[in-house]
Design an enzyme around this catalytic site. Structure first.
Site, PDB file in Angstrom:
ATOM      1  N   GLN A   1       7.276   6.385  -5.846  1.00 58.47           N
ATOM      2  CA  GLN A   1       8.327   6.769  -6.782  1.00 58.47           C
ATOM      3  C   GLN A   1       9.266   5.582  -7.003  1.00 58.47           C
ATOM      4  O   GLN A   1       9.839   5.048  -6.057  1.00 58.47           O
ATOM      5  CB  GLN A   1       9.119   7.965  -6.240  1.00 58.47           C
ATOM      6  CG  GLN A   1      10.158   8.515  -7.190  1.00 58.47           C
ATOM      7  CD  GLN A   1       9.542   9.154  -8.433  1.00 58.47           C
ATOM      8  OE1 GLN A   1       8.536   9.844  -8.353  1.00 58.47           O
ATOM      9  NE2 GLN A   1      10.150   8.916  -9.581  1.00 58.47           N
TER      10      GLN A   1
ATOM     11  N   LYS B   1       7.046  17.210  -9.899  1.00 59.49           N
ATOM     12  CA  LYS B   1       5.655  16.871  -9.592  1.00 59.49           C
ATOM     13  C   LYS B   1       5.093  17.798  -8.513  1.00 59.49           C
ATOM     14  O   LYS B   1       3.946  18.243  -8.595  1.00 59.49           O
ATOM     15  CB  LYS B   1       5.562  15.404  -9.152  1.00 59.49           C
ATOM     16  CG  LYS B   1       5.892  14.426 -10.283  1.00 59.49           C
ATOM     17  CD  LYS B   1       6.141  13.014  -9.783  1.00 59.49           C
ATOM     18  CE  LYS B   1       6.576  12.104 -10.926  1.00 59.49           C
ATOM     19  NZ  LYS B   1       6.977  10.758 -10.475  1.00 59.49           N
TER      20      LYS B   1
ATOM     21  N   ASP C   1      -0.900   6.419 -10.764  1.00 57.95           N
ATOM     22  CA  ASP C   1       0.143   5.969 -11.699  1.00 57.95           C
ATOM     23  C   ASP C   1      -0.349   4.807 -12.553  1.00 57.95           C
ATOM     24  O   ASP C   1       0.289   4.458 -13.552  1.00 57.95           O
ATOM     25  CB  ASP C   1       1.396   5.525 -10.924  1.00 57.95           C
ATOM     26  CG  ASP C   1       2.550   6.503 -11.109  1.00 57.95           C
ATOM     27  OD1 ASP C   1       2.446   7.373 -11.990  1.00 57.95           O
ATOM     28  OD2 ASP C   1       3.545   6.396 -10.376  1.00 57.95           O
TER      29      ASP C   1
END
Length: 935
Positions: free
Chosen positions: A100, A56, A125
């Site tokens: 995460q 990322k 997300d």
């Protein structure tokens, strides 16, 4: 049937990244200094998480996204993780923010609670319940979609097959892929079936699918023979199966049996290289989308402001009644409406806030708006309504003409508030609200100035005392003490050594002569110009004796108290253009001269850093609002007689950036144009570098009649009948003052609009005469104003005239060059602005000219301290007197603020209370806690 066409996520994601890279480059070009920001919060140190994060970060760097990896240890508690999330939510540089997963913590942490703590507008997300709820309701344009389903949808679009009307089957119901994929297909008008591990007829359901998305987490669960011929197959699975031919002993497969499925499908994603690369690309796309939304919402100069509707009453109620009748917006809402970021605003309750100077840094590349200064003719003791006109004008420009507009006004002193003048928030239907907050402590800036000023005063007398009672060695040992066996100079002491021409930094290396120079300021008490201050009118403090206690060992002297707003620190605050500049100015303030005739500064006293600490919050402008909901900065309040009489440079600079190129900032200069406006131009604009576009000159029929020879106007006494009846001859004669003040404004090359502040006793003929004579005297325009009774509506004609004037050329110029000798600068002001034939320096003033020139202060601008009731030094001389000689009694230096102020005539820097002060009318309701009475 031909084998399926491969949907390569690598190829499509590369295309997406290239497109995003171009979008970000355009963004940066349009908004210099801006970059989309992505924050990745990791808890623990899992190898797989580290790998995903590195992918990322690499993608973000390639696109031009500013990515920040925050790593908490696996010992982090839930509270610590939430605290970090709160900080990132509030950071305006972060537009996309992901946690995460999984969370690798030794402590119990609720994953659902953590993901829901991420601000929905930053949740790229798409995992928060709010974004999931919006997706399930079909609000696709107002939410973030989880990255894997979003990537699947992008791959489906690449086929060119229309989703609408197709049968879609989703195998899997996880919150991250299956459930949002169902919603996404549904709101793209497919007929969707969701299957899972408990579906007994899985093969039959799969066989119906035109579009098949599999995210079950089981290796090769879906067989090729199940698949409908020509179907689109999207495989989200990543599974490892044994394979002896591989070095690792295993290989990666999806949830679909690829070898058989590709023979039936028309399009299929491979594993790896299919959905996987798309997930990262979609994260980047969502981050860029979030940054674009942020720019649309916070685009400088693009305001979305809610105005308050006034319920006008006749007769006009008292100011406090009007203020109370309006419910102000929460100040946080005002801040959002004008484009301030959450971390740039420090709330002080619901109606006032401080604005951090970081806002100015963020907006530094934005163009300034139009700069308007409101001033007036020479006033009566009652005042002619400059503050009311300032507020009425901004209400008209904002609430009625829908222009971005800011008012920047001074904070009033509590001395006049409780003394004779009352409040200064404007009046009638043109006010800053809440008026009691405005007129009382506000956010404590004046108290901070009082504390800082009196710390300097205490340091001056303490230093004289210690030098008189100790020898050099004792002084040196106390000034540079040994701490744990080590002696060293502080930073401020190093500066003093450098000023003395001593380059040594080891305290033990100084000679006796150098020690003497270092420890002895040798202040001459007769030259002390620094006084103690108090923000209360107290005439009995005008002259006092200090040092009467026996502990002071007979070292007494005559001193005085001034009112706080006359402190040089107030002028420093008003003229500083940043924290560092303020600190430097505070250090340059001269408090006295030594017996050798050298200036002694606050830096010599060692107090600069402490002053900066005391003033660190006061330097931030205070945000409030008008009755009609337009923003106001209330910041600094230097008197206009012995100081320059204008609100802060910082407030003006921030406001000019916030309003944008087509917006307006309206500020007010104290007293008449000969005082406040002249100092606004020659001092404030000189230091700020800002250039005004329009002067608004406030005039009243009442004041002009006084200048025409009308009877004396006295505060607290009814007006004589001459002011209540029409008298065109008296009025025309008094317009000489108006004409001179218009001439004064035009001397600086700025167009002038005259605002005739209407009173109920004014006749139509009188108002028409003032308008006519103002235009004949060179005003760009002159208009009648009824903003006191009607708010912004009553200042519409003024606002329109200001708009037109702002579009003309402003050829701004200073009256004098600072390099001229001090006497020449004073003479220019006296002759050009006041109408004097010459000046006369009394002996004390002449001595100061010589002293300040010798000390290196001769190049400072001039701040004339004279009466505001006449263009001359004599308050009894009205109209536009000429041919008089202006006497200069004394000259003082405000070196930190940056000006010399000649004293013209006699005036007090500590006002007294009248027989009936304003505080007679002020009280507190013991039940509601509200302030009662009038300001």
């Amino acid at each position: 049937m031909a084998p399926a066409e491969i949907l390569s996520g690598k190829i499509v994601s590369a295309q997406v990244r290239e497109r995003l890279k171009n979008q970000v480059a355009e963004m940066k070009e349009k908004f210099p200094g801006f970059a989309p920001g992505l924050a990745i919060l990791q808890v623990g140190n899992r190898d797989d998480s580290n790998l995903y994060i590195s992918m990322k970060l690499k993608a973000a760097a390639e696109i031009g996204i500013s990515a920040n990896h925050i790593k908490l240890p696996n010992t982090a508690t839930e509270a610590e993780v939430l605290k970090c999330i709160t900080s990132l939510n509030a950071d305006p540089a972060v537009h996309g923010f992901i946690v995460q997963l999984p969370l690798d913590s030794d402590k119990p942490v609720n994953t659902e609670k953590i993901t829901n703590a991420v601000a929905p507008e930053k949740d790229v997300d798409g995992l928060s319940s709010i974004n999931a709820g919006k997706l399930s309701r079909g609000d696709l344009g107002d939410c973030f979609i989880p990255c894997t389903p979003k990537g699947c949808m992008e791959l489906i679009r690449q086929t060119g097959v229309k989703v609408a009307g197709k049968r879609a089957v989703v195998v899997g119901r996880s919150k991250i892929v299956g459930a949002p994929m169902h919603d996404l297909l549904l709101w793209n008008h497919a007929t969707v079936t969701t299957c899972h591990s408990k579906t007994s007829t899985l093969a039959e359901e799969v066989a119906q699918a035109d579009i098949l998305v599999v995210a079950a987490g089981k290796a090769e669960m879906v067989k090729g023979e199940w698949i409908k011929p020509g179907a689109i197959v999207i495989d989200c699975g990543i599974n490892h199966v044994p394979d002896s031919t591989k070095a690792s002993g295993k290989r990666v497969v999806g949830d679909v049996e690829y070898s058989t499925a590709k023979e039936k499908a028309s399009y299929i994603t491979p594993v790896p290289g299919g959905v996987g690369p798309m997930t990262v690309a979609m994260l980047m796309q969502s981050t860029v989308e979030s940054a674009q939304r942020f720019l649309e919402k916070f685009q400088p100069g693009k305001w979305n402001i809610q105005y308050n509707q006034l319920a006008l009453k006749m007769p006009v109620p008292s100011d406090i009644e009007i203020s109370r009748s309006c419910i102000p917006k929460h100040i946080d809402q005002v801040a959002r409406e004008i484009g301030l970021f959450p971390d740039e605003v420090e709330l002080y309750g619901q109606t006032k806030a401080k604005v951090h100077l970081s806002a100015l840094k963020r907006l530094k590349n934005q163009p300034d708006g139009k700069y308007v200064v409101v001033t007036g003719i020479t006033p009566t003791p009652l005042g002619e309504g400059k503050s009311t006109t300032t507020i009425g004008l901004v209400q008209a420009l904002g609430a009625h003409l829908h222009q971005n507009v800011f008012a920047c006004v001074r904070q009033p002193s509590q001395g006049p508030t409780f003394g004779i003048k009352g409040g200064a928030a404007g009046g009638g239907y043109s006010q800053v609200i809440p008026m009691e907050e405005f007129n009382l402590h506000l956010t404590g800036d004046i108290h901070a100035i009082t504390a800082a000023n009196n710390l300097v005063a205490a340091a001056v007398d303490a230093r004289i005392f210690h030098e008189l009672t100790q020898n050099d060695e004792a002084l040196y040992n106390r000034l540079v003490p040994s701490v744990n066996g080590v002696r060293k100079f502080s930073e401020i002491q190093i500066r003093r050594l450098q000023k003395l021409g001593i380059s040594k930094t080891d305290p033990t290396a100084l000679t006796k002569e150098e020690v003497n120079l270092f420890v002895r300021l040798d202040i001459d008490p007769a030259t002390i110009t620094w006084q103690r201050v108090l923000d209360t009118n107290d005439r009995f403090l005008r002259k006092i004796t200090i040092g009467q206690s026996v502990t002071e060992k007979g070292f007494s002297r005559t001193a005085q108290f001034d009112i706080t707003v006359s402190s040089e620190i107030m002028a420093v605050l008003a003229l500083s253009d940043g924290l560092d500049d303020m600190r430097n100015r505070l250090g340059r303030m001269v408090v006295a001269s030594s017996k050798r005739g050298e200036p002694v500064t606050t830096d010599d006293l060692g107090v600069t850093g402490a002053l900066a600490v005391l003033m660190k919050d006061a330097v931030k402008p205070n945000l409030m609002q008008t009755l009609e909901g337009t923003p106001v900065f209330v910041h600094a309040g230097p008197f206009a007689n012995i100081a320059h009489g204008n609100s802060s440079v910082l407030a003006d600079k921030i406001a000019l950036k916030l309003v944008g190129k087509e917006g307006f900032v309206v500020t007010e200069a104290g007293f008449g144009a000969d005082i406040g406006m002249e100092k606004f131009f020659n001092i404030k604009c000189r230091y700020s570098g800002l250039r005004p576009n329009v002067v608004v000159l406030v005039a009243t029929v009442r004041a002009l009649k006084m200048h025409g020879g009308g009877p004396v106007v006295t505060a607290g006494v009814p007006l004589p009948k001459e002011y209540m009846e029409e008298n065109l001859q008296l009025l025309a004669k008094g317009c000489s003052n108006l004409s001179k003040q218009i001439q004064n404004a035009r001397m600086f090359g700025v167009p002038v609009v005259v605002a005739v502040n209407v009173f109920k006793t004014d006749t139509k003929a009188e108002l028409a005469l003032v308008v006519q004579l103002a235009k004949e005297a060179g005003a760009f325009d002159a208009v009648e104003c009824t903003h006191w009774a009607e708010g912004g509506k009553g200042a519409l004609a003024l606002a329109e005239a200001v708009q037109r004037a702002s579009q003309t050329a402003s050829n701004f110029r200073f009256l004098y060059h600072v390099e001229l000798p001090v006497v020449d600068k004073i003479r220019l002001i006296a002759q050009q602005i006041y109408g004097a034939s010459d000046i006369e320096l009394l002996p004390e003033a002449q001595e100061k000219v010589t002293l300040y020139t010798k000390q290196g202060f001769g190049n400072l601008p001039i701040c004339m301290a004279k009466t505001h009731l006449s263009l001359s030094h004599d308050p009894e001389q009205k109209g536009a007197p000429t041919g008089f000689v202006l006497p200069i009694r004394d000259i003082r230096a405000s070196v930190g603020a940056g000006f010399l102020y000649p004293l013209v005539g006699t005036m007090s820097t500590m006002p007294g209370l009248p027989t009936r002060p304003c505080f007679y009318d002020i009280d507190l309701d013991p039940v509601s806690g509200e302030v009662k009475g009038l300001f």
